[in-house]
Design a protein around this motif. Structure first.
Motif, PDB file in Angstrom:
ATOM      1  N   LEU A  90       0.837  -1.206   0.000  1.00  0.00           N
ATOM      2  CA  LEU A  90       0.000   0.000   0.000  1.00  0.00           C
ATOM      3  C   LEU A  90       0.869   1.251   0.000  1.00  0.00           C
ATOM      4  O   LEU A  90       0.542   2.250  -0.655  1.00  0.00           O
ATOM      5  N   ASP A  93       2.169   1.692  -3.475  1.00  0.00           N
ATOM      6  CA  ASP A  93       1.116   2.254  -4.328  1.00  0.00           C
ATOM      7  C   ASP A  93       0.903   3.732  -4.039  1.00  0.00           C
ATOM      8  O   ASP A  93       0.591   4.512  -4.946  1.00  0.00           O
ATOM      9  N   ILE A 100      -4.393   3.628  -6.172  1.00  0.00           N
ATOM     10  CA  ILE A 100      -4.205   2.317  -5.551  1.00  0.00           C
ATOM     11  C   ILE A 100      -5.153   1.356  -6.259  1.00  0.00           C
ATOM     12  O   ILE A 100      -6.371   1.518  -6.186  1.00  0.00           O
ATOM     13  N   ILE A 219      -2.172   7.182   3.155  1.00  0.00           N
ATOM     14  CA  ILE A 219      -2.821   6.079   2.435  1.00  0.00           C
ATOM     15  C   ILE A 219      -4.330   6.220   2.535  1.00  0.00           C
ATOM     16  O   ILE A 219      -5.058   6.047   1.543  1.00  0.00           O
TER      17      ILE A 219
END
Length: 267
Positions: A90, A93, A100, A219
């Motif tokens: 993650l 990404d 993502i 994120i």
């Protein structure tokens, strides 16, 4: 002014409930975070457009057998490794790709090894050697709150250079370092009161919280940006959803758990 008051009352209530549950008993703590887990899971599934009741069943099973009963250490260790692996993907990404990628299979992988794992390891972190130590998890939450608060204050007043503008336009490099150094100072202070971990270990926890907690926040911001929403939910007036409040600690919890396990093994 009204929004600030609402935000303050909501935040104080949230912190009070969490602190009360932590010091009440392990059972109260687990019940609270099981409920928060269900709410967070629901918010996350809306963000990634996943309609599934299976994930709630998986969460309940894993929370009971890995977070509460703790029948065997081996599956927990394997789960921690896989959770860290997924979290690092993650992170990759976040930094490398414009979006993502969230295909159906990857949605379940993210749900199980990012969201659910975050709560499983939050359940396990204060349960050291078969004994519940709420002071550890309180200390970690304090570090999270200090990092977030000082990153916001320093960034708002002194921030000029953007940290990752395409994801979170308000976050600055100055804010990041403000939160970073404030968290290290908080680690030093906490070590004076929570003495079952040494100063060195609390400093390492501060580093993990500040650096990885910031990535966890980013994120979550990227998930919201892809979903085209400002907040993950509306449950907490002035703050957004539960996922908005727990994004940093959910991301760092597998790393913190693994660090504490390594510390126990070495010592």
């Amino acid at each position: 002014m009204k929004e600030l008051i609402v935000r303050g009352i909501s935040g104080v209530l949230y912190i009070t409930i969490i602190v009360f549950a932590m010091f009440a008993s392990r059972e109260w703590y687990l019940v609270l975070f099981f409920i928060l887990g269900l709410l967070t899971l629901n918010e996350f599934q809306k963000l990634v457009r996943l309609k599934s009741y299976l994930s709630f069943f998986i969460f309940a099973i894993l929370f009971y057998f890995l977070g509460y009963k703790v029948f065997d250490q081996n599956p927990i260790s394997l789960y921690a490794i896989l959770a860290i692996f997924v979290n690092l993907f993650l992170l990759k990404d976040l930094l490398v790709t414009s979006k993502i990628p969230m295909f159906e299979k990857k949605k379940y992988i993210t749900v199980i090894f990012y969201i659910i794992a975050g709560f499983i390891f939050l359940a396990l972190i204060p349960f050291r050697g078969g004994v519940f130590f709420p002071e550890i998890i309180i200390g970690i939450f304090v570090l999270i709150w200090v990092n977030d608060s000082f990153a916001y204050l320093i960034g708002k007043n002194f921030g000029k250079r953007k940290l990752l503008e395409r994801i979170s336009p308000k976050k600055t490099i100055e804010g990041f370092f403000g939160g970073f150094f404030a968290t290290l100072i908080a680690s030093f202070i906490i070590s004076k009161y929570v003495t079952n971990l040494s100063l060195t270990y609390w400093i390492f926890l501060g580093l993990i919280v500040s650096v990885l907690g910031t990535f966890g926040d980013l994120i979550q911001s990227k998930f919201k940006r892809q979903a085209g929403v400002k907040d993950s939910g509306v449950l907490m007036p002035g703050h957004g959803g539960i996922y908005d409040r727990l994004d940093s600690v959910l991301y760092v919890s597998p790393f913190i758990y693994s660090f504490l396990e390594i510390v126990d093994y070495v010592s």
